[in-house]
Design a protein around this motif. Structure first.
Motif, PDB file in Angstrom:
ATOM      1  N   VAL A 176       0.847  -1.203   0.000  1.00  0.00           N
ATOM      2  CA  VAL A 176       0.000   0.000   0.000  1.00  0.00           C
ATOM      3  C   VAL A 176       0.878   1.248   0.000  1.00  0.00           C
ATOM      4  O   VAL A 176       0.615   2.221  -0.728  1.00  0.00           O
ATOM      5  CB  VAL A 176      -0.942  -0.004   1.228  1.00  0.00           C
ATOM      6  N   THR A 192       2.651   1.617  -3.501  1.00  0.00           N
ATOM      7  CA  THR A 192       1.652   1.910  -4.539  1.00  0.00           C
ATOM      8  C   THR A 192       1.171   3.352  -4.402  1.00  0.00           C
ATOM      9  O   THR A 192       1.082   4.089  -5.387  1.00  0.00           O
ATOM     10  CB  THR A 192       0.453   0.939  -4.441  1.00  0.00           C
ATOM     11  N   GLY A 193       0.883   3.748  -3.141  1.00  0.00           N
ATOM     12  CA  GLY A 193       0.445   5.124  -2.894  1.00  0.00           C
ATOM     13  C   GLY A 193       1.513   6.119  -3.323  1.00  0.00           C
ATOM     14  O   GLY A 193       1.225   7.100  -4.016  1.00  0.00           O
ATOM     15  N   LEU A 199       1.693   6.563  -6.915  1.00  0.00           N
ATOM     16  CA  LEU A 199       0.583   7.358  -7.460  1.00  0.00           C
ATOM     17  C   LEU A 199       0.708   8.832  -7.071  1.00  0.00           C
ATOM     18  O   LEU A 199      -0.124   9.649  -7.464  1.00  0.00           O
ATOM     19  CB  LEU A 199      -0.759   6.800  -6.953  1.00  0.00           C
ATOM     20  N   GLY A 200       1.703   9.152  -6.256  1.00  0.00           N
ATOM     21  CA  GLY A 200       1.920  10.551  -5.872  1.00  0.00           C
ATOM     22  C   GLY A 200       1.450  10.907  -4.474  1.00  0.00           C
ATOM     23  O   GLY A 200       1.489  12.073  -4.075  1.00  0.00           O
ATOM     24  N   VAL A 201       0.974   9.906  -3.707  1.00  0.00           N
ATOM     25  CA  VAL A 201       0.482  10.176  -2.352  1.00  0.00           C
ATOM     26  C   VAL A 201       1.670  10.419  -1.418  1.00  0.00           C
ATOM     27  O   VAL A 201       2.617   9.625  -1.400  1.00  0.00           O
ATOM     28  CB  VAL A 201      -0.351   8.984  -1.813  1.00  0.00           C
TER      29      VAL A 201
END
Lengths: 71, 249
Positions: free
Chosen positions: B204, B207-208, B211-213
């Motif tokens: 998580v 992946t975050g 995605l730019g988190v």
């Protein structure tokens, strides 16, 4: 050749051991990415959705597997 | 130099996951050695390790050429798939839905396979034993290599993660050399549960980030993620253990 096949099968099983679980996880990731890319959703909110989605998918996958008795 | 808070999760995840895989590889190598002596088993093991090392040496530098966001995203997704598959199975094992992995039974199975091969082709039994050890080392080693790359590559922690995996190899081999039998007392499902939790949390996280988190607390966010996956694993296990589930089965 047989060994290569076995190694290939092992590699696939590493990531796609349960096809339904894998597909659902990919859908959650794609959903979070789509929200960021197309709906301009706050990045942290999309990250939260990714986290919660994965947790729900896990619990549901275990519940379903127990119900149908598969592994 | 990486901070301890960043390196510790990678080292511990690599150590625990590698312990599980090395125990399984050790069982296969021990089965080959028990029937045909240490020479073919050691040769098969060395060949397997050489193949893995060659693959890492050739493919490892290519990772530096991949943009970090893409690398984090791809590795994060693979970690999610890998970690959640482990966690799902560990939850089902903890609930008694599927049987626990039994290292003694695995050893007996490998020995039986080798004996069956011996009956079929007597002249090449050393070769069969060596190939069995080779295959076991390659298959389990691939998983170790993936885990080391997955938990280490996203933040330049390949060396600490590799050290974690090497420590696991050394520990298992040391204990194996002393007891000289399958390591059936290792709490494998508990380890797999813990590793599934950690890999899913890493999944998580990466992946975050891919995605730019920007996770609050950066690497420290791994701790609440791990706590939540641990809770989800336990909850899934409890649900799977309910009497209504047993009736359905």
């Amino acid at each position: 050749m047989t060994m290569l096949k076995e190694i290939g099968a092992e590699l696939v099983a590493m990531f796609l051991g349960d096809a339904r679980l894998s597909l659902t996880v990919l859908c959650v990731v794609a959903g979070a990415a789509a929200l960021i890319r197309f709906a301009d959703v706050d990045l942290l909110a999309a990250g939260g959705l990714l986290l919660v989605g994965c947790l729900v998918v896990l619990i549901e996958s275990v519940r379903r597997s127990a119900q149908v008795g598969d592994n | 130099m990486s901070s301890w808070s960043a390196a510790a999760p990678a080292i511990s995840a690599a150590f625990l996951a590698s312990s599980v895989e090395v125990v399984e590889a050790f069982t296969i190598v021990l089965a080959a050695a028990t029937l045909r002596g240490w020479r073919p088993a050691a040769l098969g093991t060395a060949a397997g390790l050489a193949l893995l090392a060659g693959g890492i040496v050739v493919l490892g530098p290519l990772l530096d050429r991949v943009p970090i966001d893409l690398l984090q995203l791809v590795i994060g997704i693979l970690l999610l798939l890998f970690g959640m598959t482990w966690l799902r199975k560990a939850s089902l094992r903890a609930a008694g839905v599927i049987p626990l992995h039994d290292e003694d039974a695995a050893f007996a199975r490998e020995v039986a396979q080798l004996e069956a091969a011996a009956r079929r082709r007597r002249t090449r039994l050393d070769w069969v034993a060596g190939m069995m050890a080779f295959k076991g080392v390659v298959l389990e080693g691939l998983e170790v290599a993936f885990i080391v790359i997955a938990v280490g590559a996203g933040r330049g922690l390949l060396v600490p993660a590799s050290l974690g995996a090497l420590a696991a190899c050394a520990l298992v081999l040391l204990v194996g050399a002393v007891v000289h039998r399958p390591l059936s007392r290792v709490p494998e499902n508990t380890l797999k549960f813990g590793v599934g939790v950690m890999l899913s949390a890493f999944g998580v996280f990466w992946t975050g980030e891919g995605l730019g988190v920007a996770w609050p607390g950066q690497d420290l966010a791994l701790l609440p993620f791990a706590g939540l996956f641990l809770g989800a694993g336990f909850l899934g296990s409890l649900i799977a253990r309910r009497p209504s589930m047993e009736i359905v089965q």
